[in-house]
Design a protein around this motif. Structure first.
Motif, PDB file in Angstrom:
ATOM      1  N   GLU A  21      78.357  51.301  58.950  1.00 50.63           N
ATOM      2  CA  GLU A  21      79.251  50.645  59.935  1.00 50.63           C
ATOM      3  C   GLU A  21      79.007  49.141  59.970  1.00 50.63           C
ATOM      4  OE1 GLU A  21      79.971  53.788  63.558  1.00 50.63           O
ATOM      5  OE2 GLU A  21      77.953  52.960  63.324  1.00 50.63           O
ATOM      6  N   LEU A  22      77.729  48.772  59.883  1.00 53.59           N
ATOM      7  CA  LEU A  22      77.371  47.357  59.942  1.00 53.59           C
ATOM      8  C   LEU A  22      78.026  46.584  58.786  1.00 53.59           C
ATOM      9  CD1 LEU A  22      75.458  45.263  61.404  1.00 53.59           C
ATOM     10  CD2 LEU A  22      73.764  45.812  59.658  1.00 53.59           C
ATOM     11  N   VAL A  23      77.885  47.140  57.568  1.00 59.78           N
ATOM     12  CA  VAL A  23      78.430  46.452  56.387  1.00 59.78           C
ATOM     13  C   VAL A  23      79.963  46.449  56.427  1.00 59.78           C
ATOM     14  CG1 VAL A  23      78.530  46.454  53.860  1.00 59.78           C
ATOM     15  CG2 VAL A  23      76.362  46.955  55.016  1.00 59.78           C
ATOM     16  N   THR A  43      63.235  50.473  56.702  1.00 64.47           N
ATOM     17  CA  THR A  43      63.872  51.744  56.330  1.00 64.47           C
ATOM     18  C   THR A  43      65.236  51.568  55.666  1.00 64.47           C
ATOM     19  OG1 THR A  43      62.778  52.790  58.209  1.00 64.47           O
ATOM     20  CG2 THR A  43      64.581  54.017  57.213  1.00 64.47           C
ATOM     21  N   GLY A  44      66.072  50.697  56.216  1.00 62.64           N
ATOM     22  CA  GLY A  44      67.458  50.632  55.757  1.00 62.64           C
ATOM     23  C   GLY A  44      67.751  49.622  54.674  1.00 62.64           C
ATOM     24  N   ILE A  45      66.747  48.853  54.209  1.00 59.77           N
ATOM     25  CA  ILE A  45      67.097  47.680  53.378  1.00 59.77           C
ATOM     26  C   ILE A  45      67.729  48.050  52.036  1.00 59.77           C
ATOM     27  CG2 ILE A  45      65.393  46.154  54.477  1.00 59.77           C
ATOM     28  CD1 ILE A  45      63.681  46.392  51.923  1.00 59.77           C
ATOM     29  N   TYR A  46      67.324  49.195  51.455  1.00 65.09           N
ATOM     30  CA  TYR A  46      67.842  49.518  50.117  1.00 65.09           C
ATOM     31  C   TYR A  46      69.290  50.006  50.188  1.00 65.09           C
ATOM     32  CZ  TYR A  46      62.973  48.856  48.925  1.00 65.09           C
ATOM     33  OH  TYR A  46      61.724  48.303  48.780  1.00 65.09           O
ATOM     34  N   GLU A  47      69.577  50.832  51.189  1.00 68.96           N
ATOM     35  CA  GLU A  47      70.958  51.277  51.391  1.00 68.96           C
ATOM     36  C   GLU A  47      71.835  50.065  51.715  1.00 68.96           C
ATOM     37  OE1 GLU A  47      73.668  54.101  54.346  1.00 68.96           O
ATOM     38  OE2 GLU A  47      71.526  53.870  54.781  1.00 68.96           O
ATOM     39  N   PHE A  48      71.309  49.165  52.557  1.00 68.39           N
ATOM     40  CA  PHE A  48      72.015  47.951  52.960  1.00 68.39           C
ATOM     41  C   PHE A  48      72.329  47.080  51.729  1.00 68.39           C
ATOM     42  CE2 PHE A  48      71.478  43.418  54.309  1.00 68.39           C
ATOM     43  CZ  PHE A  48      72.558  43.325  55.180  1.00 68.39           C
ATOM     44  N   HIS A  49      71.323  46.906  50.876  1.00 66.20           N
ATOM     45  CA  HIS A  49      71.480  46.070  49.678  1.00 66.20           C
ATOM     46  C   HIS A  49      72.582  46.629  48.774  1.00 66.20           C
ATOM     47  CE1 HIS A  49      70.064  44.858  45.502  1.00 66.20           C
ATOM     48  NE2 HIS A  49      70.297  43.695  46.077  1.00 66.20           N
ATOM     49  N   LYS A  50      72.571  47.955  48.593  1.00 66.81           N
ATOM     50  CA  LYS A  50      73.573  48.589  47.704  1.00 66.81           C
ATOM     51  C   LYS A  50      74.983  48.468  48.291  1.00 66.81           C
ATOM     52  CE  LYS A  50      71.336  52.062  44.863  1.00 66.81           C
ATOM     53  NZ  LYS A  50      71.173  53.490  44.577  1.00 66.81           N
ATOM     54  N   LEU A  51      75.109  48.730  49.595  1.00 72.05           N
ATOM     55  CA  LEU A  51      76.439  48.679  50.230  1.00 72.05           C
ATOM     56  C   LEU A  51      76.993  47.257  50.240  1.00 72.05           C
ATOM     57  CD1 LEU A  51      76.055  51.177  53.202  1.00 72.05           C
ATOM     58  CD2 LEU A  51      77.685  51.356  51.331  1.00 72.05           C
ATOM     59  N   CYS A  52      76.119  46.276  50.505  1.00 75.21           N
ATOM     60  CA  CYS A  52      76.580  44.875  50.500  1.00 75.21           C
ATOM     61  C   CYS A  52      77.123  44.510  49.119  1.00 75.21           C
ATOM     62  CB  CYS A  52      75.438  43.934  50.878  1.00 75.21           C
ATOM     63  SG  CYS A  52      75.104  43.927  52.643  1.00 75.21           S
ATOM     64  N   LYS A  53      76.417  44.990  48.068  1.00 74.05           N
ATOM     65  CA  LYS A  53      76.851  44.701  46.696  1.00 74.05           C
ATOM     66  C   LYS A  53      78.261  45.244  46.463  1.00 74.05           C
ATOM     67  CE  LYS A  53      73.948  43.912  42.770  1.00 74.05           C
ATOM     68  NZ  LYS A  53      72.733  44.252  42.092  1.00 74.05           N
ATOM     69  N   GLN A  54      78.489  46.484  46.946  1.00 74.53           N
ATOM     70  CA  GLN A  54      79.816  47.107  46.775  1.00 74.53           C
ATOM     71  C   GLN A  54      80.909  46.281  47.459  1.00 74.53           C
ATOM     72  OE1 GLN A  54      79.687  51.193  48.157  1.00 74.53           O
ATOM     73  NE2 GLN A  54      77.947  51.650  46.830  1.00 74.53           N
ATOM     74  N   VAL A 465      55.429  56.252  53.990  1.00 72.99           N
ATOM     75  CA  VAL A 465      56.344  55.133  53.759  1.00 72.99           C
ATOM     76  C   VAL A 465      57.446  55.202  54.821  1.00 72.99           C
ATOM     77  CG1 VAL A 465      55.866  55.100  51.289  1.00 72.99           C
ATOM     78  CG2 VAL A 465      57.822  56.411  52.122  1.00 72.99           C
ATOM     79  N   GLN A 466      58.250  54.137  54.924  1.00 71.68           N
ATOM     80  CA  GLN A 466      59.237  54.093  56.012  1.00 71.68           C
ATOM     81  C   GLN A 466      60.612  54.616  55.604  1.00 71.68           C
ATOM     82  OE1 GLN A 466      58.867  49.939  57.324  1.00 71.68           O
ATOM     83  NE2 GLN A 466      57.757  50.647  59.119  1.00 71.68           N
ATOM     84  N   PHE A 467      60.701  55.231  54.406  1.00 73.30           N
ATOM     85  CA  PHE A 467      61.999  55.806  54.015  1.00 73.30           C
ATOM     86  C   PHE A 467      61.812  57.259  53.596  1.00 73.30           C
ATOM     87  CE2 PHE A 467      60.540  52.789  50.633  1.00 73.30           C
ATOM     88  CZ  PHE A 467      60.007  53.718  49.753  1.00 73.30           C
TER      89      PHE A 467
END
Length: 1016
Positions: A21-23, A43-54, A465-467
């Protein structure tokens, strides 16, 4: 593009926006740069990074660092090294208890932004102050004016709308364990913490162009790039790829000689082929690390089971990681490793629940705590607990909370508060609530693990780990699954007990155990209580229906009882074809060629892949998508839909009838997330045989160890009954002969002190320890002097007969205990050098009813020992038919008297039904079915003995009694309370039963299954 401080719902019990939702919101506002800074977590940085790229947005990642609820600063990582610095800071705080620095954290690649209300006088080059739009008017203050060159825009994003703002407050109330109305302003965010159009935000800072420039400059400095394809696991076991492969090859060929002493050419060829693939895919290190863990286990004398798809490999068999010969079972190596597969295979390694922590400690010590951690898991708000938590935040009383959590929403009096609770509760579904430890997944990384994540320390004592495992896999980690189970504990302990008590050495790893005639006899009649994976009523029924008398059929049975196969009707069809091999035709030639061993029925995950490839004409990558879906790992429904489309297109092109293609795909779909690969079933079957072998030849010792390992499907009483049926004499706990756990001398089994429900485990442990140190207890007085015990606990021990060695009756011991502990305080006196002689009292003799002991046992242990439950019945009637003869009474009405062992609740369209398991007065087991209309008239009334009237249905050698009427039969009045009418029948209510429930409908009956038995 000024959003430096965005929170997602991974800021636990604070954020209310998902990463997606944020992206999406940022994309709608045409934002080009966005920073995710969740509170104390990445926790969310990798999903965030991928979605921002899209969405063609530049992603900046960091963390908002808080100490308790106080905001210290926001850290934005300039690069990958920067996120590592933030992770190290948080890890030191989480795992070593170090204080978070209030100012000037030691960062070289991180930009630090302080809040305007709390920043140090001197700012370092990488340190700035964040100014919110509403605080701009404070900048006229002379002191603050001087800091404008170091100021940046701070427009936090926590909520999307007013609705989410209320939800945020509810989460803050839940986190603070208070009411929404009692929150302080500092507990929650400002309602202005929303994303707004960038032009609007820029306009607010129009009079401060320097602040805008600073913000743009620091964002330009941040570049988080990440290579998802590179493996992150520890690369080499030795120091190089070549040395790893050399060592793996050496070990594989050494193991080949041991496993196949007759120089098996097929085995040699398979080893060569596998080593080739392992080397090509660079997985030698993964195999060697697994081998090393198993070597340590062997040195410690532990027992393990290697299962999962790893057991398809002959190399893992030669290395001793698994005990399954892939040639014997024709295991499909490509299911495990193929060049289309980019991730290492799964080795699931099981240890006894008592040994697992030792194995874990070894892994952490060997590979270093900087490189090892448990996988995390996001525990979501659960349906029932959501309403309880939200209701509490609104101040609802306990009765209303219970009602909200247990009753369907339609049945509520929906007053305005309940409506709000329901509304916000629904919004919280699928929200992460807390981070926890994955049950078994361990990551061993090449680089320090803090390069990827901060670590946390849950109560279990191993860092996480946090994920979760899905993120771990996405970013290039493969987990090692280190599991624990009680079945292995039972096997291992039995082997040790036989050595200790009888001097017998059992080589439980000897694979010829699978050919033992007695084991196979036990299997075919379902005599498997206590045995790993094959003791439940459903499994015992399946074994009898199949007359299962060999390893291969057991391997199939272990898989067809899984929900997917059973629910789709394929279990039912397998039973029919197994019993009638001449009464069906294969759907199609491919089924005969690929699945001949299982009568053309898909039983294992491999079967699905074979049919998808050879019948459906799918490609190998499509097969891999199916494999992941069946393992419950594939999360992409879109990918699965594509495979389905390909399947039907391909079937059409191959000329298969549409009806047949639909039926085959229906079967394929039923496997999703609920099936075993063949190697996994085979590993389970080996363990089942190991426990079966011990049960068949050493039943008394085996049952003692089953009891001490917490049993399995049933309660302790059932395993005690099994031991009795095997010829053991069952004796109550004894302070001189018993131990904390149950123990055996010859054929005498002493129930462990741990089974006395009201005895503190501290005292139960101390009694045998003190006896070992200072000799047997000579008398009750001697016991009281040596053990710090209160009068009530002492009397429980007297009532259970733990002082019968004194030869005194219970009433005499009870009076003596009153004299010894007159003050009712634990009276622990030191042993004196000269013991005073014990005073003797002469007491009148009291007649005791023989059943009094049995009622004492029911009250203290939960079941009778001195007598069977049948002895305590008022009636002498024992039924017209015994369990062993039921198979002769097909379609006949029978009357039986039986003791309830367990019942399983199953939902049906007509209401709840039950399947019951019972023993008759001869101690033999049988099963019953209770349909909803019958249960409304004749319900279960707790544990105990029942008179049953029903019709016998024999289904492939297995009889079930369909109940028409039943009534619970009364025990004799409790002779301890002849003058108390209320208490006379109280003990009977303490008799237990095992109740389990499933949400799955009953398995379909033959007439409900559309599987064709003729060629289509």
């Amino acid at each position: 593009m000024m959003f430096l401080n965005c929170h997602s719902y991974h800021s636990l019990r604070y954020g209310v926006i998902s990463i997606e939702e944020l992206v999406h919101q940022a994309a709608d506002f045409h934002i080009e740069v966005l920073a995710l800074t969740d509170i104390n977590t990445i926790t969310g940085i990798y999903e965030f990074h991928k979605l921002c790229k899209q969405h063609h947005i530049k992603s900046v990642v960091g963390v908002e660092v808080r100490d308790a609820h106080q905001l210290l600063y926001i850290g934005l990582a300039k690069n990958k090294k920067g996120i590592g610095e933030i992770n190290k800071l948080l890890t030191a705080h989480n795992c070593e208890g170090k204080d978070l620095p209030k100012h000037h954290p030691q960062f070289s690649e991180v930009i630090v932004i302080y809040p305007l209300n709390d920043f140090p006088d001197k700012l370092y080059g990488n340190e700035y102050i964040g100014v919110r739009p509403e605080d701009l008017n404070l900048l006229i203050h002379p002191k603050l004016k001087t800091y404008i060159p170091k100021m940046v825009i701070l427009q936090p994003v926590t909520v999307k709308s007013q609705r989410e703002y209320h939800l945020h407050k509810i989460l803050r109330a839940i986190d603070n364990n208070t009411l929404v109305t009692k929150l302080n302003e500092s507990d929650y965010c400002k309602d202005s913490e929303k994303m707004i159009p960038p032009t609007e935000l820029r306009a607010k800072y129009a009079h401060h162009p320097e602040i805008i420039e600073n913000t743009e400059r620091i964002l330009a400095q941040c570049n988080f790039d990440f290579d998802y394809s590179a493996p992150k696991n520890k690369k080499y076991y030795t120091e190089s790829r070549e040395k790893d492969f050399e060592l793996l090859t050496k070990l594989a060929y050494e193991g080949l000689k041991k496993r196949y002493p007759d120089d098996n050419e097929n085995a040699r060829r398979r080893v060569m082929k596998e080593l080739n693939v392992i080397n090509t895919l660079n997985f030698s290190g993964y195999f060697l690390i697994t081998w090393d863990i198993v070597q340590y286990s062997n040195r410690m004398g532990f027992m393990h089971v290697g299962r999962g798809s790893g057991a398809n490999s002959i190399v893992s068999y030669c290395l001793g990681i698994t005990d399954i010969c892939p040639l014997e079972l024709d295991l499909y190596f490509e299911r495990f490793l193929n060049v289309n597969r980019k991730t290492p295979p799964d080795f699931d390694l099981d240890w006894s629940w008592q040994d697992r922590d030792t194995i874990l400690q070894y892994i952490f010590d060997k590979y270093g705590k900087e490189h090892v951690a448990f996988c995390g898991t996001n525990v979501q708000f659960k349906y029932r607990s959501i309403f309880r938590e939200v209701g509490k935040a609104f101040g609802l009383p306990k009765e209303e909370l219970d009602a909200l959590a247990t009753k369907p929403i339609e049945s509520h009096d929906l007053n305005s508060v309940s409506r709000l609770v329901y509304k916000y509760g629904k919004l919280l579904e699928k929200f992460p609530n807390q981070r926890s430890m994955h049950s078994c997944g361990i990551l061993i990384s090449e680089e320090p693990i803090t390069n990827f994540t901060a670590l946390e320390m849950p109560p279990k004592g191993f860092p996480i780990v946090q994920f979760d495992m899905h993120v771990a896999e996405d970013i290039g980690f493969e987990k090692f699954d280190i599991l624990s189970q009680r079945g292995l504990g039972t096997i291992n302990d039995t082997v040790k007990l036989l050595k200790e008590k009888r001097g017998i050495t059992v080589d439980i790893k000897d694979t010829s155990i699978k050919n033992e005639k007695k084991c196979n006899e036990y299997l075919s009649i379902g005599k498997t209580i206590g045995c790993f994976y094959i003791e439940s009523p459903a499994m015992r029924g399946l074994l009898r229906r199949l007359k299962c008398d060999n390893y291969k059929v057991l391997v199939a049975a272990s898989s067809i009882i899984r929900p997917g196969v059973a629910q789709s009707g394929m279990m039912r069809e397998y039973i029919f074809r197994h019993n009638n091999p001449d009464k069906f035709e294969y759907f199609h030639e491919v089924f005969k060629k690929e699945l001949g061993e299982t009568y053309g029925i898909m039983v294992y995950q491999e079967d699905v892949i074979k049919i998808a490839l050879h019948f459906g004409g799918l490609s190998a990558p499509d097969g891999d998508v199916l494999r992941r879906a069946m393992s419950g790992k594939g999360r992409s429904l879109a990918a699965l839909q594509k495979v389905k489309d390909h399947f039907f297109e391909s079937c059409k092109a191959l000329g298969h009838p549409e009806q047949l293609a639909k039926e085959v795909y229906r079967q394929i779909e039923s496997f999703a997330g609920y099936s075993f690969c063949k190697a996994h079933s085979a590993s389970y079957a080996v363990e089942s045989y190991q426990s079966l072998y011990l049960k068949a030849y050493y039943p008394i010792e085996f049952m003692v160890c089953a009891i001490n390992n917490g049993g399995g499907f049933y309660r302790t009483e059932v395993y005690i009954h099994e031991a009795k049926m095997s010829g053991a004499t069952i004796l109550n706990p004894c302070v001189n002969k018993g131990e904390y756990k149950t123990t055996v001398y010859g054929k005498d089994i002493y129930i462990g002190l741990m089974h006395i429900e009201k005895l503190e485990s501290k005292i139960a442990t101390l009694i045998p320890e003190e006896r070992k140190l200072n000799g047997k207890y000579k008398s009750l007085e001697d016991f009281v002097k040596r053990i710090p015990i209160g009068i009530e606990t002492l009397q429980i021990l007297i009532f259970i007969g733990a002082f019968r060695f004194t030869g005194k009756p219970k009433h005499e011991l009870l009076i003596e205990s009153r004299f010894l502990l007159s003050g009712d305080k634990p009276n622990h006196q030191q042993l004196t050098l000269l013991e005073e002689p014990q005073k003797n009292y002469t007491l009148p003799e009291v007649e005791r009813h023989p059943y009094e002991d049995a009622f004492d046992e029911i009250e203290i242990l939960g079941f009778p020992v001195s007598f069977s439950p049948f002895d305590l019945l008022q009636t002498k009637y024992r039924g017209t038919v015994m369990a062993k003869d039921l198979v002769k009474f097909h379609k006949t009405q029978v009357k039986m008297l039986a003791y309830l062992i367990s019942r399983k609740q199953v939902p049906t369209k007509r209401g709840t039904m039950y399947f019951g398991t019972w023993i008759d007065c001869e101690g033999e087991y049988f099963d019953t079915a209770h349909f909803p209309d019958n249960l409304s008239q004749y319900p279960f009334q707790g544990g105990g003995c029942y008179l049953l009237l029903g019709t016998v249905e024999v289904d492939f050698h297995f009889p079930t009694v369909t109940i028409l009427k039943m009534a619970k039969m009364p025990f004799v009045p409790d002779p301890r309370y002849t003058l108390d009418n209320d208490k006379k029948y109280e003990a009977y209510q303490k008799i237990k039963e095992d109740v389990s429930l499933t949400w799955r409908a009953p398995y379909p009956q033959e007439q409900e299954i559309g599987l064709p038995r003729r060629k289509m």
